[in-house]
Every structure is written in C-alpha cells, then in structure tokens.
Scaffold this motif. Structure first.
Motif, PDB file in Angstrom:
ATOM      1  N   ASP A  30      -0.192  -0.788  -0.410  1.00 15.39           N
ATOM      2  CA  ASP A  30       0.411   0.294   0.369  1.00 15.39           C
ATOM      3  C   ASP A  30      -0.159   1.645  -0.046  1.00 15.39           C
ATOM      4  OD1 ASP A  30       2.345  -1.374   1.759  1.00 15.39           O
ATOM      5  OD2 ASP A  30       3.402  -1.520  -0.165  1.00 15.39           O
ATOM      6  N   VAL A  31      -0.583   1.722  -1.307  1.00 13.96           N
ATOM      7  CA  VAL A  31      -1.093   2.972  -1.874  1.00 13.96           C
ATOM      8  C   VAL A  31      -2.329   2.661  -2.719  1.00 13.96           C
ATOM      9  CG1 VAL A  31      -0.561   4.994  -3.281  1.00 13.96           C
ATOM     10  CG2 VAL A  31       1.273   3.820  -2.033  1.00 13.96           C
ATOM     11  N   CYS A  47      -8.845  -1.415   3.212  1.00 13.79           N
ATOM     12  CA  CYS A  47      -7.420  -1.083   3.134  1.00 13.79           C
ATOM     13  C   CYS A  47      -6.788  -1.173   4.524  1.00 13.79           C
ATOM     14  CB  CYS A  47      -7.238   0.336   2.585  1.00 13.79           C
ATOM     15  SG  CYS A  47      -7.878   0.566   0.921  1.00 13.79           S
ATOM     16  N   THR A  51      -2.339   2.474   4.849  1.00 12.04           N
ATOM     17  CA  THR A  51      -2.410   2.658   3.406  1.00 12.04           C
ATOM     18  C   THR A  51      -2.568   4.136   3.053  1.00 12.04           C
ATOM     19  OG1 THR A  51      -3.481   0.496   3.164  1.00 12.04           O
ATOM     20  CG2 THR A  51      -3.655   2.018   1.307  1.00 12.04           C
ATOM     21  N   ALA A  52      -1.761   4.609   2.135  1.00 10.70           N
ATOM     22  CA  ALA A  52      -1.900   5.980   1.632  1.00 10.70           C
ATOM     23  C   ALA A  52      -3.004   5.995   0.582  1.00 10.70           C
ATOM     24  CB  ALA A  52      -0.590   6.458   1.033  1.00 10.70           C
ATOM     25  N   TYR A  54      -5.426   8.200  -2.122  1.00  9.74           N
ATOM     26  CA  TYR A  54      -5.562   9.411  -2.918  1.00  9.74           C
ATOM     27  C   TYR A  54      -6.855   9.348  -3.727  1.00  9.74           C
ATOM     28  CZ  TYR A  54      -0.584  10.245  -2.016  1.00  9.74           C
ATOM     29  OH  TYR A  54       0.643  10.459  -1.413  1.00  9.74           O
ATOM     30  N   THR A  67       2.516  10.349  -8.825  1.00  8.37           N
ATOM     31  CA  THR A  67       2.274   9.691  -7.535  1.00  8.37           C
ATOM     32  C   THR A  67       2.646   8.216  -7.617  1.00  8.37           C
ATOM     33  OG1 THR A  67       0.477  11.237  -7.041  1.00  8.37           O
ATOM     34  CG2 THR A  67       0.524   9.188  -5.778  1.00  8.37           C
ATOM     35  N   TYR A  71       5.901   6.333  -5.525  1.00  6.42           N
ATOM     36  CA  TYR A  71       5.705   5.199  -4.622  1.00  6.42           C
ATOM     37  C   TYR A  71       6.340   3.925  -5.180  1.00  6.42           C
ATOM     38  CZ  TYR A  71       2.641   7.636  -1.355  1.00  6.42           C
ATOM     39  OH  TYR A  71       2.141   8.487  -0.403  1.00  6.42           O
ATOM     40  N   LYS A  76       6.662   0.257  -3.176  1.00  3.80           N
ATOM     41  CA  LYS A  76       5.328   0.129  -2.590  1.00  3.80           C
ATOM     42  C   LYS A  76       4.381  -0.606  -3.537  1.00  3.80           C
ATOM     43  CE  LYS A  76       6.394   2.599   1.055  1.00  3.80           C
ATOM     44  NZ  LYS A  76       6.521   1.955   2.393  1.00  3.80           N
ATOM     45  N   ILE A  78       0.918  -0.761  -5.287  1.00  7.78           N
ATOM     46  CA  ILE A  78       0.028   0.328  -5.698  1.00  7.78           C
ATOM     47  C   ILE A  78      -1.220  -0.205  -6.388  1.00  7.78           C
ATOM     48  CG2 ILE A  78      -0.129   2.450  -7.067  1.00  7.78           C
ATOM     49  CD1 ILE A  78       3.055   2.363  -6.994  1.00  7.78           C
TER      50      ILE A  78
END
Length: 258
Positions: A30-31, A47, A51-52, A54, A67, A71, A76, A78
C-alpha cells in the motif's frame, strides 16, 4: 502479506535483479518508501495504481519513521525499498531500532549487491583456488569515518580480493593506500552503475587505474574491485575434478574399483 514493514533489497540497478519474493511483496504494498537516488524508478511500475510512493532521498530518518508509523496505524502494508542488499551500507539498523521502540514488526528481504553485480559485469570470480578465498567489502573514510584497524592500507596487506564501495570520488587516495598495502601492482576494475543500461567499466592496475577512471569521467555510483582474481593464473576447483570424491560423486578410480 502481513501488516508490517518490509525492508527489501531492490538489487543494483537492473529492475529484474530484485528477488521474486521482493517483487511479489512490492506489488502488494500500500505504501512504498524508496531510496530514489539509487533505486531504479522502473521498480515503481510494479506497484499498484493506488500505492502511495515516497522518495526518501529528501527525507530525514524521523520523517521516514513518522511516515511508516502513520501508515502502520492505518493497517497498511509498507515496503522500505533499498538499493542492492540493504544489509550493506543500507543504514537500516537505525530504522529497525526505531521500529522496535514503536513495536512495529518488520522483515528484511535480501537483494543482489552491487559488488556481485560488478563482478558479473567484468565476468570474474572473487574466490579462485590458490589466489584468494576471502572477499573484503569496505570503503575509505569520507564524511563517515572508518575505524583505524580497518584502514584500507591494513586490509590490503591481507592480499584478499576486495570490493570498495562509495570511494571512486577519492580514487587517488584509494590507489595510494592500496599501493602501500598490497605492495605490488595488482589488477583493478572500476564498474560504474553495474547492471544499469548505461553501465561502463575500466580495467587496469594500480599504476594506471586512476587515469582511466578520470578519462571516463567515473565520479560516483561505482564499485572498485581489487585483487589478483581479475587477471591471474589459478588452480581449477576440486569440486569438479574427476579425481576428487565427495558426498555426491566418486572419483574415477573409485568407480572403477567398486
């Protein structure tokens, strides 16, 4: 995929050199917080649409941890995506320590390191019989100090094969220390961006490698490989010797006598 943090080695550059496990977890995340200065952006193509993502190149340690914490509290999945193998100059220990304080579970998924990718690029084997059975991974001191007992000159005295990280920008200093340590003109290879499409390398000796590196404008993201394994005579391995017995194969003479 559990609700925890996955530290994943993305490999040295080629997006196909991430492990099957790493790719599977990445595709389910998800991240993703990735080391944008070194990890191929092509990895992000695997991804999900939502998907977030960074880029940690512009983040501090605390920003990364905050962060992850936010999440994680949202349940989430990660991924912390590092270059190469995260256990080598990956700065993951400090992140894992912070996660333990927060009681956030994590797992490390290993990856292909740039030092093995560099050896593959020049088609060499670090550990040759009667040449070297030891590989040293190290760097020279820069902004990050190196313990005096691990001074490059001292390590070179062992005669072992060597892969030097994060040091090509100080190639003259590297060569000076290696000359004092090895005591003879050993072969050297410098591989920039091993496994990337724009990879390039030069091969020489301690006498000429600095000039070759400068002529090719190799200034960063390069491995310095040092040792006789690059250019030498060697004994063949006993593993495949017809006269050598082991658990899975009898020597030729033993087969005839049995």
């Amino acid at each position: 995929m559990e609700n925890k943090v996955y530290f994943i080695g993305a490999g040295p550059g080629d997006p196909e050199l991430i492990t099957v496990k790493g790719r599977r977890i990445l595709s389910q995340a998800d991240v993703v917080i990735y080391a944008g200065s070194l990890v191929s952006k092509a990895q992000m193509e695997f991804c999900g649409e939502n998907t977030a993502i960074y880029n940690s190149a512009s983040m501090t340690l605390q920003e990364v941890i905050d962060t992850i914490k936010n999440y994680y509290m949202e349940d989430k999945k990660i991924v912390r995506l590092h270059t190469g193998d995260p256990s080598i100059y990956g700065a993951i220990k400090e992140q894992m320590d912070e996660l333990e304080k927060l009681e956030i579970p994590y797992e490390v998924v290993p990856g292909v390191s740039s030092f093995t990718a560099a050896a593959a690029s020049i088609k060499r084997e670090f550990t040759l019989p009667k040449v070297s059975q030891t590989v040293i991974l190290t760097r020279v001191e820069g902004r990050t100090p190196v313990p005096e007992r691990e001074n490059l000159e001292n390590l070179a005295r062992t005669g072992a094969s060597m892969a030097i990280f994060l040091s090509v920008g100080m190639i003259d200093k590297v060569v000076e220390k290696l000359k004092r340590g090895y005591g003879h003109n050993v072969p050297v290879a410098v591989v920039q961006r091993a496994s990337w499409n724009d990879e390039k390398f030069v091969i020489g000796t301690l006498e000429d490698i600095a000039d070759k590196v400068k002529k090719q404008n190799i200034t960063k993201t390069a491995q310095i490989l040092v040792g006789n394994f690059i250019d030498c005579s060697y004994d063949k391995s006993l593993l495949y010797d017809k006269n050598f017995s082991h658990e899975y194969r009898k020597a030729k003479d033993e087969n005839r006598n049995s």
